[in-house]
Scaffold this motif. Sequence first.
Motif, PDB file in Angstrom:
ATOM      1  N   PHE A 115      29.422 -23.852   9.788  1.00 12.85           N
ATOM      2  CA  PHE A 115      28.409 -24.658   9.112  1.00 12.85           C
ATOM      3  C   PHE A 115      29.107 -25.649   8.199  1.00 12.85           C
ATOM      4  CE2 PHE A 115      26.090 -20.961  10.489  1.00 12.85           C
ATOM      5  CZ  PHE A 115      24.910 -21.513  10.953  1.00 12.85           C
ATOM      6  N   ILE A 116      28.791 -26.922   8.397  1.00 14.93           N
ATOM      7  CA  ILE A 116      29.512 -28.024   7.774  1.00 14.93           C
ATOM      8  C   ILE A 116      28.565 -28.766   6.835  1.00 14.93           C
ATOM      9  CG2 ILE A 116      30.762 -30.170   8.258  1.00 14.93           C
ATOM     10  CD1 ILE A 116      31.179 -28.943  11.153  1.00 14.93           C
ATOM     11  N   TYR A 117      29.006 -28.961   5.577  1.00 15.53           N
ATOM     12  CA  TYR A 117      28.166 -29.636   4.594  1.00 15.53           C
ATOM     13  C   TYR A 117      28.823 -30.880   3.986  1.00 15.53           C
ATOM     14  CZ  TYR A 117      24.882 -25.716   4.622  1.00 15.53           C
ATOM     15  OH  TYR A 117      23.948 -24.770   4.997  1.00 15.53           O
ATOM     16  N   ARG A 118      30.107 -31.105   4.267  1.00 19.23           N
ATOM     17  CA  ARG A 118      30.803 -32.251   3.671  1.00 19.23           C
ATOM     18  C   ARG A 118      31.554 -33.025   4.756  1.00 19.23           C
ATOM     19  NH1 ARG A 118      33.231 -28.282   0.448  1.00 19.23           N
ATOM     20  NH2 ARG A 118      35.244 -29.046   1.224  1.00 19.23           N
ATOM     21  N   PRO A 119      31.751 -34.340   4.554  1.00 17.83           N
ATOM     22  CA  PRO A 119      32.476 -35.144   5.537  1.00 17.83           C
ATOM     23  C   PRO A 119      33.888 -34.628   5.814  1.00 17.83           C
ATOM     24  CG  PRO A 119      31.297 -36.585   4.035  1.00 17.83           C
ATOM     25  CD  PRO A 119      31.173 -35.195   3.481  1.00 17.83           C
ATOM     26  N   ASP A 120      34.594 -34.133   4.777  1.00 18.52           N
ATOM     27  CA  ASP A 120      35.947 -33.640   5.008  1.00 18.52           C
ATOM     28  C   ASP A 120      35.945 -32.372   5.864  1.00 18.52           C
ATOM     29  OD1 ASP A 120      34.736 -32.421   2.659  1.00 18.52           O
ATOM     30  OD2 ASP A 120      36.649 -31.403   2.342  1.00 18.52           O
ATOM     31  N   GLU A 121      34.887 -31.568   5.756  1.00 19.90           N
ATOM     32  CA  GLU A 121      34.766 -30.390   6.620  1.00 19.90           C
ATOM     33  C   GLU A 121      34.525 -30.806   8.066  1.00 19.90           C
ATOM     34  OE1 GLU A 121      32.817 -27.262   3.367  1.00 19.90           O
ATOM     35  OE2 GLU A 121      31.536 -28.251   4.848  1.00 19.90           O
TER      36      GLU A 121
END
Length: 234
Positions: free
Chosen positions: A98-104
């Motif tokens: 689960f991805i919540y940030r652009p860097d992730e």
Amino acid sequence: MRILSKFRDYYDGGLSHGHDDSISFFRETALFCDGAEGADKLPEYASFLAHLPASWTVYRRGIEEVVLRPFIVAFCGKMYPGIEGWTRAASGAYGTAFIYRPDELSAFMKNHDLAGAQADGDEKRSKTQGLFFAFLDKGVSSSLTDFFVGRREAVVVAHHYGSGSAQAVTLNAQLKSFEFFRVLDPFQAFQELSMFFGNILAPESRPMVSIEDKYRIAQAGFDKRSFRKAPSKR
């Protein structure tokens, strides 16, 4: 705040810090999706679903299948965009992130070599990648806050349903399954919920009692002659 529910979520531990029994959160999950019970309610969330990008599937024959499915968590009137990264290796092993940030998202794409993967042509791949980064970076319009406050809905998730591209809305979803604890820790989430139901919705749940002026005057220690000029002696 009391939580009345048939399931537990990650923020339920906030109850151990004390709570106000006069405030209750009735947490019952409901799924609204085409082909499922409650499909007739889906159009009510059209303004919410309009912010949800389409999912993106990448096939790499003999190596790996990767599906990126955007979702939006509406929590206490605030919007939190995210992307579910689903993978299936050639061995059959599954994985979910689960991805919540652009860097992730950048790290996920690098780990799965998505920059060079084929997905219906290079032009579409580049456009879709840019859309997903903007989705996470810019977020979702805050204009939806009044919409959810008006509906008294504290936890709502817009997402893609099943293996297809159908859009769906889950009311009072279990946020632990979306790893939302990486966005708000248990204490923060519980506090947000307590304020949502206790403060934002207070005027509706606890209406003010109207008191006539004559009683307000008496409470202040005045009587009917207090604001009149005393009669002069003649």
